[in-house]
Enzyme design. Structure first.
Site, mmCIF file in Angstrom:
data_model
loop_
_atom_site.group_PDB
_atom_site.id
_atom_site.type_symbol
_atom_site.label_atom_id
_atom_site.label_comp_id
_atom_site.label_asym_id
_atom_site.label_seq_id
_atom_site.Cartn_x
_atom_site.Cartn_y
_atom_site.Cartn_z
ATOM 1 N N ASN A 139 6.528 -5.847 -2.406
ATOM 2 C CA ASN A 139 5.554 -6.892 -2.723
ATOM 3 C C ASN A 139 6.218 -8.239 -2.995
ATOM 4 O O ASN A 139 5.581 -9.282 -2.920
ATOM 5 C CB ASN A 139 4.672 -6.472 -3.912
ATOM 6 C CG ASN A 139 3.664 -5.427 -3.469
ATOM 7 O OD1 ASN A 139 3.281 -5.389 -2.292
ATOM 8 N ND2 ASN A 139 3.253 -4.557 -4.377
ATOM 9 N N GLU A 196 8.939 3.298 -4.121
ATOM 10 C CA GLU A 196 9.974 2.487 -4.765
ATOM 11 C C GLU A 196 10.296 3.129 -6.113
ATOM 12 O O GLU A 196 9.378 3.380 -6.909
ATOM 13 C CB GLU A 196 9.465 1.059 -4.980
ATOM 14 C CG GLU A 196 9.355 0.261 -3.689
ATOM 15 C CD GLU A 196 8.716 -1.113 -3.881
ATOM 16 O OE1 GLU A 196 9.282 -2.095 -3.401
ATOM 17 O OE2 GLU A 196 7.641 -1.198 -4.513
ATOM 18 N N HIS A 233 6.770 3.837 -7.680
ATOM 19 C CA HIS A 233 5.653 3.108 -7.080
ATOM 20 C C HIS A 233 5.303 3.678 -5.704
ATOM 21 O O HIS A 233 6.061 3.537 -4.749
ATOM 22 C CB HIS A 233 6.032 1.618 -6.974
ATOM 23 C CG HIS A 233 4.965 0.787 -6.339
ATOM 24 N ND1 HIS A 233 5.224 -0.243 -5.478
ATOM 25 C CD2 HIS A 233 3.611 0.849 -6.444
ATOM 26 C CE1 HIS A 233 4.089 -0.782 -5.071
ATOM 27 N NE2 HIS A 233 3.102 -0.137 -5.633
#
Ligand code: COA
Length: 690
Positions: A215, A176, A164
């Site tokens: 997130n 990530e 990510h």
């Protein structure tokens, strides 16, 4: 020759044909999807030397993507981060295509960046699996969808992984890397290595959970903030102000939501049912965002969201968020749930403390790690706030249940900074957060370690540098101390300007300044030789720190300067004083008055740096330079350092007296006997500092 390997992945055994993949085996990367993320990812892969197959369904999308890549590469050239030749080479490594089969057939690594639709992603994964060579790793750049389901759409779940990137991938350092039950350790390792090769900082998420690390934490405090507003307990500006001015975040959750687009948040909320089964602690969705969206308040792109926006020639103006607005708000009340999430990630082995801290700093621009902040707020206070919320909102009892890790810490008296131990150990003098102190005898390295802020110096870094210097002073194995910046962009871009937002009373500014004066003077009084190894920017406080060192060695891509005047302030850590003493008052005034950066070569001509070396050989040259100093006679070196440091400001007679005293002291050492004896015996002396 093909071999059969059995890969153990936490209880799961998969059989795979082929040699283990290594980073060196990756020559070609296929990037599927040329949208915002896809083209940025393709660009950084090409910049790192890989051949890239960039695929999208339409020619015109690819054409647009290549134009954006060209523009972005030109920005890199403009900022002197790469040469025109390197930009041209990177551009020529990218091939565009509209056939998936063609894009993946010779790819060693595939990065999927198609729209966030699980069915579409599963189909893409199945197609890639059919068409890519057996050794190929398939990574998804999804920011939320279940990676295990994409893995199950293939016959190689052990080679499917999450990768990510953050937007824009060309600029954001964080990646990530998301593992899952069937993912092999080799796949994780190669993906981590690849992220590093792309110049990124990877963090590992051991198991798929919605939101991964970054997130998840952002989601927790945004959720809390949204309910606070929805329930009428606070206004967006009050919350944003508290988080900006009391916590130091670059922007609060509402300004961020406006920037991202509230419709994106609502689309994310709609995915909740899909992610429910992976969610250890589901939370009821707050209607706030969808209500705003219904009213057409989508955020900055339409000129109104939580704030109203004015467009000027320079773009959208940031909303006015006054410092006073957040005065009544306790930031712990907003952040406790996010700390709870972070604790759960550690307890369940999904992420480590350090990866979480890196994640929030690089992904969300936190000035410090969230767990570092939790230690400061007090772990007992976090638990107390969560329990208060449980009482206040009984229907959310499960949501606010304090994580067992936090409860355990409180029971053990690990309350954070005040008790000496929390997520960090404050009694361990070697544990640093803003620097890395590394011993490589005879060199003691002090690496300024905030690459996400170009190693900007804050109060904590000053304190930690001072502690590291004490540590190396005592250490007999360390003969020379070398300062360096983490990453390859900066030594240090100066004082952390984000702390300036606090507009402290003048006296506090002075005290902060005095602390740095104590540190720079400590370096000047330090009994060992201290070298500043400048690789990239040495600006403001960064240059001031370097100027207090005994010697400065710079890479040829470095830029030095005192830019404070551009911020409407003046150098505060010795810039007007040491610079004038090194380069003379006229040149010092020019540099401080214009605030311009000068390249390393010019700094060399001015005597501001001792040596300039090619950037590619920087580490090697710094080491050689430091080793040469380390071989010298330590006590004589110290006498020279003091005579120069304290003599140059004094009348000549006093300076000469200092020199005479230094000589008298040095001449009475065993090293002096060794030096003279070795000279007469025509051999190299071995100095012991005695
Ligand atoms: N304090 C805090 N953060 C800083 C910083 C500083 N002194 N210098 C850079 N950063 C941050 C930037 O805000 C940016 O963070 P973001 O990614 O969250 O936006 C990040 O470091 C990278 O810097 P950026 O400006 O995007 O890189 P660039 O290549 O465009 O420019 C510089 C590099 C050094 C020219 C530019 O960052 C700069 O001018 N910095 C301020 C230097 C200064 O005035 N120092 C004296 C302070 S008294």
């Amino acid at each position: 020759m093909a071999v059969v390997n059995y890969i153990h992945t936490r209880g799961h055994i998969s059989t795979k044909v082929g040699e283990e993949m290594k980073l060196e085996d990756i020559k070609t990367i296929a990037v599927l999807g040329a949208g915002t993320m896809g083209h940025g990812i393709a660009q950084i892969c090409a910049m790192a030397g890989f051949n890239v197959n960039l695929m999208d369904i339409k020619e015109e999308i690819l054409k647009g993507a290549m134009e954006k890549i060209k523009w972005s590469l030109s920005k890199f050239v403009e900022k002197r981060r790469i040469s025109q030749e390197q930009a041209d080479q990177a551009f020529s490594r990218i091939k565009t295509m509209t056939s998936l089969e063609e894009a993946v057939k010779n790819a060693d690594f595939v990065i999927e960046a198609v729209p966030e639709n699980l069915d579409l992603k599963k189909k893409v994964f199945a197609d890639v699996d059919k068409n890519a060579p057996p050794h190929t790793i398939i990574a998804s750049n999804t920011s939320s969808l279940p990676i295990p389901e994409m893995a199950d759409a293939t016959n190689r779940p052990d080679k499917v992984v999450g990768m990510h990137f953050f937007n824009p991938p060309q600029m954001m350092l964080l990646v990530e890397v998301i593992s899952h039950d069937k993912c092999s350790e080799d796949t994780v390792k190669v993906t981590v290595d690849l992220a590093k090769k792309l110049g990124k900082v990877p963090i590992i998420v051991r198991k798929y959970v919605p939101g991964f690390v970054v997130n998840r934490i952002l989601g927790a405090y945004t959720w809390e903030a949204a309910w606070m507003v929805y329930r009428g307990e606070a206004t967006p500006v009050e919350i944003d102000s508290a988080l900006m001015y009391k916590v130091g975040l670059p922007m609060g959750p509402f300004e961020l939501a406006d920037l991202v687009g509230l419709d994106i948040y609502v689309a994310q909320e709609k995915m909740a049912p899909l992610l429910q089964k992976y969610e250890p602690r589901p939370r009821p969705i707050c209607p706030l965002f969808s209500e705003y969206v219904k009213e057409g308040k989508l955020g900055r792109k339409v000129g109104k969201g939580f704030y109203e926006y004015k467009k000027t020639e320079a773009g959208w103006e940031r909303p006015s968020i006054p410092r006073e607005a957040g005065e009544k708000i306790d930031p712990v009340w907003i952040m406790a749930l996010a700390v709870n999430e972070a604790a759960a990630l550690i307890r369940t082995g999904i992420a480590t403390r350090d990866d979480i801290e890196t994640g929030v700093k690089l992904g969300l621009g936190f000035p410090r790690g969230i767990l570092e902040m939790a230690d400061e707020w007090g772990i007992d206070r976090i638990v107390e706030v969560l329990r208060e919320k449980q009482k206040k909102y009984p229907d959310l009892k499960d949501v606010y249940e304090p994580d067992p890790l936090l409860v355990d810490m409180v029971n053990k008296g690990q309350l954070g900074k005040k008790s000496g131990k929390g997520f960090y150990d404050y009694e361990k003098p070697t544990e640093f957060r803003t620097i890395i102190a590394k011993k490589e005898p005879p060199i003691g390295w002090i690496i300024l370690n905030r690459p996400e802020r170009l190693n900007a110096i804050n109060a904590e870094m000053i304190e930690e540098i001072s502690r590291a210097l004490d540590m190396f002073e005592e250490d007999k194995d360390v003969r020379v101390v070398v300062f360096k910046g983490a990453g390859d962009r900066a030594f240090s871009a100066g004082a952390d300007v984000t702390t300036f937002r606090f507009q402290p009373p003048a006296f506090n500014t002075a005290v902060f300044t005095f602390r740095m004066h104590r540190l720079t003077q400590k370096i000047e009084w330090y009994p060992k030789i201290v070298i500043a190894a400048i690789n990239g920017y040495a600006l403001g406080g960064g240059l001031e720190l370097a100027m207090a060192c005994d010697l400065r060695i710079a890479s040829d891509k470095s830029q030095l300067g005192q830019p404070e005047v551009n911020l409407g302030i003046i150098p505060g850590w010795g810039g007007t004083q040491r610079l004038a003493r090194i380069v003379g008052p006229a040149k010092a005034k020019e540099l401080c008055l214009l605030g311009e950066r000068i390249p390393a070569e010019e700094a060399y001509k001015l005597g501001l740096v001792n040596k300039v070396v090619p950037a590619e050989k920087f580490d090697e040259e710094v080491k050689n330079f430091a080793m040469r100093i380390a071989e010298g006679a330590p006590l004589a070196q110290r006498a020279i350092k003091y005579a120069v440091n304290f003599g140059w400001q004094a009348p000549l007679s006093t300076g000469l007296m200092l020199e005479a005293m230094g000589l008298a002291l040095a001449a009475n050492t065993k090293d002096a006997i060794e030096g003279v004896t070795a000279f007469l015996q025509k051999r190299k002396p071995k100095f012991k500092g005695e």
